[in-house]
Design a protein around this motif. Structure first.
Motif, mmCIF file in Angstrom:
data_model
loop_
_atom_site.group_PDB
_atom_site.id
_atom_site.type_symbol
_atom_site.label_atom_id
_atom_site.label_comp_id
_atom_site.label_asym_id
_atom_site.label_seq_id
_atom_site.Cartn_x
_atom_site.Cartn_y
_atom_site.Cartn_z
ATOM 1 N N ASP A 140 5.844 16.409 -9.882
ATOM 2 C CA ASP A 140 5.849 16.325 -11.342
ATOM 3 C C ASP A 140 4.479 16.615 -11.955
ATOM 4 O O ASP A 140 4.312 16.557 -13.157
ATOM 5 N N GLU A 141 3.539 16.928 -11.116
ATOM 6 C CA GLU A 141 2.153 17.075 -11.566
ATOM 7 C C GLU A 141 2.016 17.866 -12.867
ATOM 8 O O GLU A 141 1.354 17.463 -13.794
ATOM 9 N N GLU B 117 4.116 18.602 -15.141
ATOM 10 C CA GLU B 117 4.983 18.312 -16.266
ATOM 11 C C GLU B 117 4.191 18.013 -17.519
ATOM 12 O O GLU B 117 4.658 18.152 -18.640
ATOM 13 N N ARG C 21 2.106 -1.822 -11.615
ATOM 14 C CA ARG C 21 3.470 -1.385 -11.918
ATOM 15 C C ARG C 21 3.840 -1.764 -13.344
ATOM 16 O O ARG C 21 4.803 -1.254 -13.890
ATOM 17 N N LYS D 258 -11.627 13.167 0.359
ATOM 18 C CA LYS D 258 -12.211 13.963 -0.710
ATOM 19 C C LYS D 258 -12.252 15.439 -0.348
ATOM 20 O O LYS D 258 -12.240 16.302 -1.211
ATOM 21 N N GLU E 139 -7.133 -0.679 0.660
ATOM 22 C CA GLU E 139 -7.119 0.776 0.459
ATOM 23 C C GLU E 139 -7.539 1.508 1.731
ATOM 24 O O GLU E 139 -7.176 2.667 1.920
ATOM 25 N N MET F 279 0.827 -1.214 0.000
ATOM 26 C CA MET F 279 0.000 0.000 0.000
ATOM 27 C C MET F 279 0.860 1.262 0.000
ATOM 28 O O MET F 279 0.531 2.250 -0.648
ATOM 29 N N ARG G 209 -3.959 10.689 -11.702
ATOM 30 C CA ARG G 209 -4.417 11.689 -10.745
ATOM 31 C C ARG G 209 -5.675 12.447 -11.144
ATOM 32 O O ARG G 209 -6.314 13.048 -10.309
ATOM 33 N N PRO H 285 2.611 15.932 -5.167
ATOM 34 C CA PRO H 285 3.675 15.423 -6.034
ATOM 35 C C PRO H 285 4.227 16.553 -6.907
ATOM 36 O O PRO H 285 3.478 17.417 -7.360
ATOM 37 N N GLU I 210 3.802 1.534 -1.286
ATOM 38 C CA GLU I 210 4.361 1.613 -2.634
ATOM 39 C C GLU I 210 3.314 2.141 -3.615
ATOM 40 O O GLU I 210 3.591 2.997 -4.454
ATOM 41 N N GLU I 211 2.114 1.652 -3.481
ATOM 42 C CA GLU I 211 1.069 2.035 -4.425
ATOM 43 C C GLU I 211 0.734 3.519 -4.333
ATOM 44 O O GLU I 211 0.292 4.130 -5.291
ATOM 45 N N ASP J 251 3.434 7.468 -5.776
ATOM 46 C CA ASP J 251 3.360 8.419 -6.894
ATOM 47 C C ASP J 251 2.552 9.645 -6.504
ATOM 48 O O ASP J 251 2.904 10.773 -6.812
ATOM 49 N N ASP J 252 1.430 9.363 -5.859
ATOM 50 C CA ASP J 252 0.538 10.462 -5.508
ATOM 51 C C ASP J 252 0.949 11.158 -4.222
ATOM 52 O O ASP J 252 0.621 12.324 -4.018
#
Ligand code: SF4
Ligand code: SF4
Ligand code: SF4
Lengths: 469, 309
Positions: free
Chosen positions: A462-463, A465, B143, A450, A222, A186, B270, A460, A188-189, A192-193
């Motif tokens: 890089d959003e 980019e 992944r 929410k 989750e 979890m 996202r 994050p 790891e998942e 990114d965000d």
């Protein structure tokens, strides 16, 4: 036949026994064997003499059979006010009778008592608030369940549930490896965000140790991720234990006191090992009852407290909102009719009614919260408490019991029910599936996620980019 | 190119085209293939009952039932299994997207193949919207690349030659591009790079002037060239194109025009609020509408190695 292969007085202690019992589809053979399970009368009476404390004896004696408790019980109301469903009748005709007969009861009696104990009382403790003597049927029914369990008269699913706790120290077959792996997965998942998000396992001296319900790692990981994100946003220093993370206790529903003790000691051992400043449990009512309210007594803790301050999730959320650790975007507040399901186990039995309302004041636009009638500590059980949700044999009775909550919800006109208790959540889902009243239901975590304002530094990088149009 | 492939199937006819692609790919690349079926979602409360994903009925997912389901899968895919020895069959109980992600992680697979939702799927859990949910969650979190096949007309992997890479210039799209590049070289195909200027995203009417749109188009063309074409080195069999409109519509149209047999794109983790935009993201719309398989790639973690192809 004194003891069956599936149905007997022996608790499940090994994985093999557990699998064998599980393989008996819907407990068919189990219930067949139960028909000829012998009652060990001497042992039953000996147990009563040893364990039936003066409070229970007094309650049995002082009950005036006045019936003032009748209307307090939702099962009495929903079952056409049958006299058999009056709380005092339910207990006098079972526990009272066993005690009066000094344990001299037969198989048919025990099977009947099992039906009363698990399909006519959810141990919601509501009746206790209305009895002039403060007699609490929920507590006494819990005790009765223990006697029945010790004689092998327990619904199949709950024998399995208690067995799960004995074998895995969790209500489902989630091993330590599974759990730790799920935490890594979890984290790891989400990375990114949520850059930098972690689910730290076995960190000592953290401010918070978090415990949960085995259903979460098993089927809904989750939920764990959501808890992690919210702690992350709130800037909490937290951890989960690799062992002792499971806070629920189906053994409590089963009346398997020994398993209850084993289970709660496992959690307390984690607290002793990691020495967190405090412990927070997930959105589960019975988990809180098992580990925080009753657990200290099972574990024989002299002060009646867990080894560290232990709070329910709504307490943490209220605090985080109050102190600004979590901030709600006013534009995202709920603007549709919404109601709140008071979980008996932490509202009535732990006094968190106002704490829950405090949370709602942040989440719901004024005017959109419509309270059920009755509400707070006077609210009725969801209809699936005390193990009722999970027992196939008593499904028809359970479905009928859901009617109270259905009608309460319908009367509010709400389209969304906030239910920060796993069991209540399940019951409300089931009542929607059963009766199609077109409602939604939610835990707090997804709602908070929410609406919460995410601090800039946690977003994050890089959003942007991508497409800048 | 792909050492381990996970094919998540319900065993129903809707999955036939996906099955063909999965088996063909496994054969072509000598991949280890796992057939995976999530047979039921957790049922009532704490009980052992699960809701069978195909029938919507409550069942007891005991060992016997699990074995029965595995056996059914073996029968359904008997011909393919005979042609391709060594295929593993796994069944599990749980929320489908979760269990697919769980096993993909546990087995460290290089590609997940899913059956897309096709029209007329009315049975069991499709009705409950689990499939859309399933796709979205898997595509977002996996992944490895996720290949979705919704149409029977889908060609098989070995035949891929016209690959459309649709980008929004995001970071995830860069991973998708790396994938497309490797695959197109491996199959010696043609690569069609595409971007759609999303007109629906312009709030201000000023931005919608023809000049404004044309400037956007020109800028996007430049980006397609700079960010991707320059990475292709000696590889010359590519085209690039920029259209304007609603991205999923244009992507599907473009793919049809180029007779694409594979679309490669990122999922856009996202920008989808699962509640407010059910099944609304561009990728999901493309999957439902495209006549060819669609691969979504969100991360650089597990891209195929060209050398092995
Ligand atoms: S439990 Fe209390 S209210 Fe109920 S009959 Fe007995 S004395 Fe009366
Ligand atoms: S504890 Fe609840 S369910 Fe049981 S008798 Fe009292 S009111 Fe009824
Ligand atoms: S499930 Fe919820 S409402 Fe029902 S008894 Fe438990 S806490 Fe109370």
């Amino acid at each position: 036949m004194p003891e069956g292969i599936y149905c007997n007085k022996r608790p499940i202690t090994t994985e093999e026994e557990l699998k064998a019992l599980l393989s008996d589809t819907r407990g068919t053979k189990y219930y067949e064997e139960m028909l000829s399970l012998e009652v060990d009368r001497e042992k039953l009476w000996a147990t009563i003499q040893k364990t039936c404390k003066s409070r229970t004896k007094t309650w049995l004696d002082v009950c005036a059979r006045c019936g003032l408790c009748a209307d307090s019980c939702f099962l009495y109301l929903v079952n056409d006010c049958k006299p058999e469903q009056v709380p005092s009748y339910k207990i006098q005709s079972t526990l009272g009778e066993i005690v009066r007969r000094k344990g001299d009861v037969d198989n048919a009696f025990m099977r009947h008592a099992m039906e009363v104990a698990w399909s006519q009382c959810t141990c919601c403790n509501r009746c206790a608030m209305y009895c002039p003597h403060g007699i609490d049927m929920g507590v006494m029914m819990g005790y009765t369940r223990g006697l029945l369990y010790s004689q092998g008269f327990v619904p199949w699913e709950l024998k399995i549930g208690a067995g799960m706790h004995r074998v895995y120290r969790a209500q489902m077959d989630v091993t330590t490896e599974d759990w730790v792996e799920t935490c890594e997965w979890m984290a790891e998942e989400q990375q990114d965000d949520w850059p930098g998000l972690e689910i730290p396992v076995d960190k000592e001296d953290a401010d918070i140790m978090y415990t949960c319900n085995a259903r979460e790692p098993k089927h809904y990981p989750e939920d764990l991720a959501e808890a992690a994100i919210l702690f992350h946003i709130a800037g909490e220093n937290w951890t989960v234990p690799s062992e002792g993370w499971e806070q629920t206790s189906l053994s409590m529903f089963a009346g398997d006191w020994e398993a209850c003790k084993l289970q709660v000691e496992n959690v307390y051992a984690a607290i002793d090992r990691l020495k967190p400043k405090r412990v927070i449990g997930t959105e589960c009512g019975h988990a809180h009852r098992a580990t925080v309210i009753e657990g200290p007594f099972w574990a024989g803790r002299p002060d009646g407290q867990p080894p560290a301050p232990y709070i329910h999730y709504v307490q943490w959320v209220a605090e985080a909102l109050r102190e600004g650790k979590l901030k709600i975007d006013p534009a995202k507040r709920i603007k549709q009719p919404v109601t709140y399901q008071d979980s008996c186990n932490y509202i009535r039995n732990w006094g968190l009614a106002e704490t829950a309302r405090e949370i709602l004041s942040y989440l719901v636009e004024p005017g959109y919260l419509i309270e059920m009638t009755p509400n707070k500590e006077h609210n009725y059980c969801c209809g699936g408490g005390g193990g009722f949700n999970g027992i196939g044999k008593f499904r028809p009775q359970r479905n009928k019991a859901l009617l109270t909550k259905r009608d309460q919800i319908l009367a509010t006109g709400a389209k969304l029910v906030i239910a920060p208790c796993h069991n209540c959540w399940d019951a409300i889902r089931d009542l929607e599936e059963e009766y199609h009243i077109h409602i939604d239901w939610s835990f707090l975590k997804p709602l908070l996620l929410k609406m919460v304002i995410v601090p800039e530094h946690l977003k994050p990088k890089d959003e942007e980019e991508g497409d800048e149009e | 190119m792909f050492n381990k492939i996970l094919f998540a199937t319900t065993g129903s006819p809707e999955c036939d085209s996906a099955a063909r692609v999965a088996f063909d790919m496994a054969r072509q690349y000598g991949s280890k293939l796992t057939l995976f079926h999530v047979l039921g979602i957790p049922g009532k409360g704490d009980s052992n009952l699960v809701i069978d994903t195909r029938t919507g009925e409550e069942v007891d997912a005991d060992a016997e039932y699990l074995e029965g389901v595995a056996e059914e899968l073996r029968t359904t895919y008997a011909n393919q299994l005979e042609a391709l020895p060594g295929v593993e069959i796994e069944v599990a109980v749980g929320v489908p997207s979760r269990e697919v992600l769980r096993i993909a992680r546990a087995k460290d697979v290089d590609m997940i193949v899913l059956c897309g939702p096709s029209e007329g799927q009315q049975s069991g859990f499709y009705k409950r919207g689990v499939v859309g949910d399933n796709l979205r969650k898997v595509a977002k979190a996996a992944r490895c690349p996720v290949l979705t096949v919704s149409r029977p007309s889908a060609s098989f992997w070995g035949g891929f030659s016209n690959i459309v890479f649709a980008t929004d210039f995001s970071k995830a799209s860069e991973s998708a591009f790396q994938f497309a590049k490797t695959v197109v070289k491996a199959v010696d195909g043609e690569l069609h790079m595409f971007h759609c200027v999303d007109l629906s995203r312009f709030q201000s009417p000023i931005a919608l002037t023809q000049d404004g749109i044309e400037a956007k188009l020109a800028e996007s063309r430049r980006r397609l060239h700079h960010e991707y074409a320059t990475q292709l080195g000696d590889f010359k069999r590519y085209t690039s194109e920029v259209w304007e409109g609603t991205p999923y519509v244009e992507i599907v149209k473009f793919a049809r025009e180029r007779q694409a047999d594979l679309i490669v794109m990122a999922h856009h983790a996202r920008d989808v609020d699962p509640d407010e935009r059910p099944f609304g993201s561009t990728l999901e719309q493309v999957i439902v509408r495209a006549s060819c398989p669609v691969v979504s790639v969100n991360r650089p973690d597990k891209l195929p190695q060209a050398a092995e192809a």
